[in-house]
Design a protein around this motif. Structure first.
Motif, PDB file in Angstrom:
ATOM      1  N   GLN A  44      -9.121 -57.446 -12.300  1.00 54.31           N
ATOM      2  CA  GLN A  44      -8.889 -56.493 -11.223  1.00 54.31           C
ATOM      3  C   GLN A  44     -10.159 -56.289 -10.406  1.00 54.31           C
ATOM      4  OE1 GLN A  44      -7.362 -52.915 -13.123  1.00 54.31           O
ATOM      5  NE2 GLN A  44      -5.265 -53.601 -12.803  1.00 54.31           N
ATOM      6  N   ARG A  45      -9.958 -55.870  -9.173  1.00 58.60           N
ATOM      7  CA  ARG A  45     -11.104 -55.552  -8.326  1.00 58.60           C
ATOM      8  C   ARG A  45     -11.828 -54.342  -8.916  1.00 58.60           C
ATOM      9  NH1 ARG A  45     -10.193 -55.495  -1.891  1.00 58.60           N
ATOM     10  NH2 ARG A  45      -9.234 -57.444  -2.576  1.00 58.60           N
ATOM     11  N   GLU A  46     -13.163 -54.415  -8.906  1.00 61.86           N
ATOM     12  CA  GLU A  46     -13.954 -53.338  -9.486  1.00 61.86           C
ATOM     13  C   GLU A  46     -15.096 -52.944  -8.552  1.00 61.86           C
ATOM     14  OE1 GLU A  46     -15.760 -54.667 -13.132  1.00 61.86           O
ATOM     15  OE2 GLU A  46     -17.009 -56.162 -12.131  1.00 61.86           O
ATOM     16  N   LEU A  47     -15.512 -51.711  -8.701  1.00 59.87           N
ATOM     17  CA  LEU A  47     -16.627 -51.207  -7.912  1.00 59.87           C
ATOM     18  C   LEU A  47     -17.921 -51.858  -8.367  1.00 59.87           C
ATOM     19  CD1 LEU A  47     -17.395 -47.567  -6.932  1.00 59.87           C
ATOM     20  CD2 LEU A  47     -19.100 -48.849  -8.200  1.00 59.87           C
ATOM     21  N   VAL A  48     -18.747 -52.232  -7.401  1.00 58.16           N
ATOM     22  CA  VAL A  48     -20.091 -52.724  -7.694  1.00 58.16           C
ATOM     23  C   VAL A  48     -21.112 -51.649  -7.337  1.00 58.16           C
ATOM     24  CG1 VAL A  48     -21.835 -54.469  -7.185  1.00 58.16           C
ATOM     25  CG2 VAL A  48     -19.403 -55.106  -7.273  1.00 58.16           C
ATOM     26  N   ALA A  49     -21.070 -51.210  -6.094  1.00 56.85           N
ATOM     27  CA  ALA A  49     -22.012 -50.185  -5.641  1.00 56.85           C
ATOM     28  C   ALA A  49     -21.486 -49.544  -4.371  1.00 56.85           C
ATOM     29  CB  ALA A  49     -23.392 -50.786  -5.389  1.00 56.85           C
ATOM     30  N   THR A  50     -21.757 -48.255  -4.221  1.00 61.12           N
ATOM     31  CA  THR A  50     -21.383 -47.551  -3.002  1.00 61.12           C
ATOM     32  C   THR A  50     -22.519 -46.657  -2.558  1.00 61.12           C
ATOM     33  OG1 THR A  50     -20.377 -45.726  -4.222  1.00 61.12           O
ATOM     34  CG2 THR A  50     -18.920 -47.530  -3.550  1.00 61.12           C
ATOM     35  N   THR A  51     -22.497 -46.315  -1.284  1.00 60.96           N
ATOM     36  CA  THR A  51     -23.487 -45.398  -0.739  1.00 60.96           C
ATOM     37  C   THR A  51     -22.820 -44.462   0.250  1.00 60.96           C
ATOM     38  OG1 THR A  51     -25.579 -45.240   0.481  1.00 60.96           O
ATOM     39  CG2 THR A  51     -24.149 -47.087   1.027  1.00 60.96           C
ATOM     40  N   THR A  52     -23.237 -43.209   0.246  1.00 61.32           N
ATOM     41  CA  THR A  52     -22.663 -42.206   1.146  1.00 61.32           C
ATOM     42  C   THR A  52     -23.480 -42.119   2.424  1.00 61.32           C
ATOM     43  OG1 THR A  52     -23.996 -40.406   0.265  1.00 61.32           O
ATOM     44  CG2 THR A  52     -21.913 -40.900  -0.860  1.00 61.32           C
ATOM     45  N   SER A  53     -22.944 -41.417   3.401  1.00 61.08           N
ATOM     46  CA  SER A  53     -23.656 -41.244   4.665  1.00 61.08           C
ATOM     47  C   SER A  53     -24.960 -40.474   4.470  1.00 61.08           C
ATOM     48  CB  SER A  53     -22.770 -40.518   5.682  1.00 61.08           C
ATOM     49  OG  SER A  53     -22.362 -39.268   5.157  1.00 61.08           O
ATOM     50  N   GLY A  54     -25.033 -39.687   3.410  1.00 57.79           N
ATOM     51  CA  GLY A  54     -26.247 -38.933   3.132  1.00 57.79           C
ATOM     52  C   GLY A  54     -27.273 -39.684   2.323  1.00 57.79           C
ATOM     53  N   GLY A  55     -26.926 -40.904   1.910  1.00 53.35           N
ATOM     54  CA  GLY A  55     -27.887 -41.722   1.189  1.00 53.35           C
ATOM     55  C   GLY A  55     -27.675 -41.790  -0.319  1.00 53.35           C
ATOM     56  N   GLY A  56     -26.706 -41.065  -0.827  1.00 54.66           N
ATOM     57  CA  GLY A  56     -26.433 -41.147  -2.250  1.00 54.66           C
ATOM     58  C   GLY A  56     -25.879 -42.508  -2.627  1.00 54.66           C
ATOM     59  N   THR A  57     -26.175 -42.951  -3.847  1.00 58.70           N
ATOM     60  CA  THR A  57     -25.705 -44.258  -4.292  1.00 58.70           C
ATOM     61  C   THR A  57     -25.028 -44.150  -5.654  1.00 58.70           C
ATOM     62  OG1 THR A  57     -27.855 -44.772  -5.285  1.00 58.70           O
ATOM     63  CG2 THR A  57     -27.472 -45.534  -3.025  1.00 58.70           C
ATOM     64  N   ASN A  58     -24.173 -45.114  -5.908  1.00 56.40           N
ATOM     65  CA  ASN A  58     -23.474 -45.188  -7.188  1.00 56.40           C
ATOM     66  C   ASN A  58     -23.342 -46.665  -7.556  1.00 56.40           C
ATOM     67  OD1 ASN A  58     -21.907 -44.271  -9.424  1.00 56.40           O
ATOM     68  ND2 ASN A  58     -20.065 -44.912  -8.329  1.00 56.40           N
ATOM     69  N   TYR A  59     -23.658 -46.985  -8.802  1.00 55.06           N
ATOM     70  CA  TYR A  59     -23.618 -48.370  -9.251  1.00 55.06           C
ATOM     71  C   TYR A  59     -22.760 -48.510 -10.500  1.00 55.06           C
ATOM     72  CZ  TYR A  59     -27.715 -49.219  -6.270  1.00 55.06           C
ATOM     73  OH  TYR A  59     -28.585 -49.333  -5.203  1.00 55.06           O
ATOM     74  N   ALA A  60     -22.127 -49.656 -10.615  1.00 54.22           N
ATOM     75  CA  ALA A  60     -21.479 -49.991 -11.874  1.00 54.22           C
ATOM     76  C   ALA A  60     -22.562 -50.180 -12.931  1.00 54.22           C
ATOM     77  CB  ALA A  60     -20.664 -51.269 -11.721  1.00 54.22           C
ATOM     78  N   ASP A  61     -22.256 -49.794 -14.168  1.00 55.71           N
ATOM     79  CA  ASP A  61     -23.243 -49.925 -15.240  1.00 55.71           C
ATOM     80  C   ASP A  61     -23.722 -51.363 -15.393  1.00 55.71           C
ATOM     81  OD1 ASP A  61     -21.712 -47.445 -17.447  1.00 55.71           O
ATOM     82  OD2 ASP A  61     -23.131 -47.231 -15.791  1.00 55.71           O
ATOM     83  N   SER A  62     -22.836 -52.305 -15.138  1.00 54.22           N
ATOM     84  CA  SER A  62     -23.154 -53.709 -15.359  1.00 54.22           C
ATOM     85  C   SER A  62     -24.180 -54.259 -14.365  1.00 54.22           C
ATOM     86  CB  SER A  62     -21.877 -54.552 -15.277  1.00 54.22           C
ATOM     87  OG  SER A  62     -21.271 -54.402 -14.007  1.00 54.22           O
ATOM     88  N   SER A  70     -28.041 -50.963   0.232  1.00 56.55           N
ATOM     89  CA  SER A  70     -28.742 -50.276   1.310  1.00 56.55           C
ATOM     90  C   SER A  70     -27.827 -50.215   2.530  1.00 56.55           C
ATOM     91  CB  SER A  70     -30.051 -50.988   1.652  1.00 56.55           C
ATOM     92  OG  SER A  70     -29.813 -52.334   2.030  1.00 56.55           O
ATOM     93  N   ARG A  71     -28.062 -49.206   3.339  1.00 54.96           N
ATOM     94  CA  ARG A  71     -27.147 -48.942   4.454  1.00 54.96           C
ATOM     95  C   ARG A  71     -27.956 -48.562   5.683  1.00 54.96           C
ATOM     96  NH1 ARG A  71     -22.309 -44.448   4.028  1.00 54.96           N
ATOM     97  NH2 ARG A  71     -22.017 -44.044   6.245  1.00 54.96           N
ATOM     98  N   ASP A  72     -27.519 -49.056   6.822  1.00 54.85           N
ATOM     99  CA  ASP A  72     -28.112 -48.681   8.097  1.00 54.85           C
ATOM    100  C   ASP A  72     -27.019 -48.024   8.927  1.00 54.85           C
ATOM    101  OD1 ASP A  72     -29.041 -48.649  10.805  1.00 54.85           O
ATOM    102  OD2 ASP A  72     -30.512 -50.192  10.293  1.00 54.85           O
ATOM    103  N   ASN A  73     -27.075 -46.718   9.043  1.00 52.60           N
ATOM    104  CA  ASN A  73     -26.013 -46.003   9.750  1.00 52.60           C
ATOM    105  C   ASN A  73     -25.970 -46.350  11.240  1.00 52.60           C
ATOM    106  OD1 ASN A  73     -25.028 -44.570   7.497  1.00 52.60           O
ATOM    107  ND2 ASN A  73     -26.646 -43.050   7.701  1.00 52.60           N
ATOM    108  N   ALA A  74     -27.108 -46.562  11.826  1.00 56.07           N
ATOM    109  CA  ALA A  74     -27.149 -46.867  13.257  1.00 56.07           C
ATOM    110  C   ALA A  74     -26.540 -48.234  13.548  1.00 56.07           C
ATOM    111  CB  ALA A  74     -28.586 -46.807  13.762  1.00 56.07           C
ATOM    112  N   LYS A  75     -26.853 -49.187  12.699  1.00 59.05           N
ATOM    113  CA  LYS A  75     -26.343 -50.549  12.901  1.00 59.05           C
ATOM    114  C   LYS A  75     -24.976 -50.742  12.258  1.00 59.05           C
ATOM    115  CE  LYS A  75     -30.907 -52.696  13.161  1.00 59.05           C
ATOM    116  NZ  LYS A  75     -31.828 -53.705  12.569  1.00 59.05           N
ATOM    117  N   LYS A  76     -24.553 -49.775  11.450  1.00 60.06           N
ATOM    118  CA  LYS A  76     -23.264 -49.867  10.748  1.00 60.06           C
ATOM    119  C   LYS A  76     -23.221 -51.114   9.859  1.00 60.06           C
ATOM    120  CE  LYS A  76     -20.807 -47.269  14.301  1.00 60.06           C
ATOM    121  NZ  LYS A  76     -21.991 -47.093  15.155  1.00 60.06           N
ATOM    122  N   THR A  77     -24.265 -51.246   9.069  1.00 59.49           N
ATOM    123  CA  THR A  77     -24.330 -52.361   8.130  1.00 59.49           C
ATOM    124  C   THR A  77     -24.570 -51.840   6.716  1.00 59.49           C
ATOM    125  OG1 THR A  77     -26.719 -52.634   8.446  1.00 59.49           O
ATOM    126  CG2 THR A  77     -25.276 -53.920   9.878  1.00 59.49           C
TER     127      THR A  77
END
Length: 122
Positions: A44-62, A70-77
């Protein structure tokens, strides 16, 4: 129309590195979360990593300690730097944006890219 375009996948040897990039385009007002998911063959599809607009991050344990989002809000990347890759990291990696609001929509929606294949093999 919102589009997500991923790049950077490929074949790499165990212990190597790759950097995935995702560019989000369209008439976008704001985005809540940006991240990467993966789906290995037969799994199944699984989460690897996410980041919020405020800069918070979340990673899979693996992937903790090996991958960096990393995220660039201005460039939307959103990028995913993957180091110390293992064969079990082999999968199609998908870019995801959550809670995206366009200038013409009333509601936030989630969007997915088409995926980029990462193969870790000697």
């Amino acid at each position: 129309q919102v589009q997500l375009v991923e790049s950077g996948g490929g074949l790499v040897q165990p212990g190597g590195s790759l950097r995935l990039s995702c560019v989000v385009s369209g008439s976008i007002f704001s985005i809540n979360s940006m991240g990467w998911y993966r789906q290995a063959p037969g799994k199944q599809r699984e989460l690897v990593a996410t980041t919020t607009s405020g800069g918070g991050t979340n990673y899979a344990d693996s992937v903790k300690g090996r991958f960096t989002i990393s995220r660039d809000n201005a460039k939307k990347t959103v990028d995913l730097q993957m180091n110390s890759l293992k064969p079990e990291d082999t999968a199609v990696y998908y870019c995801n944006v959550g809670g995206l609001l366009t200038y013409s929509s009333r509601y936030r929606n989630d969007y997915w890219g088409k995926g980029t294949l990462v193969t870790v093999s000697s």
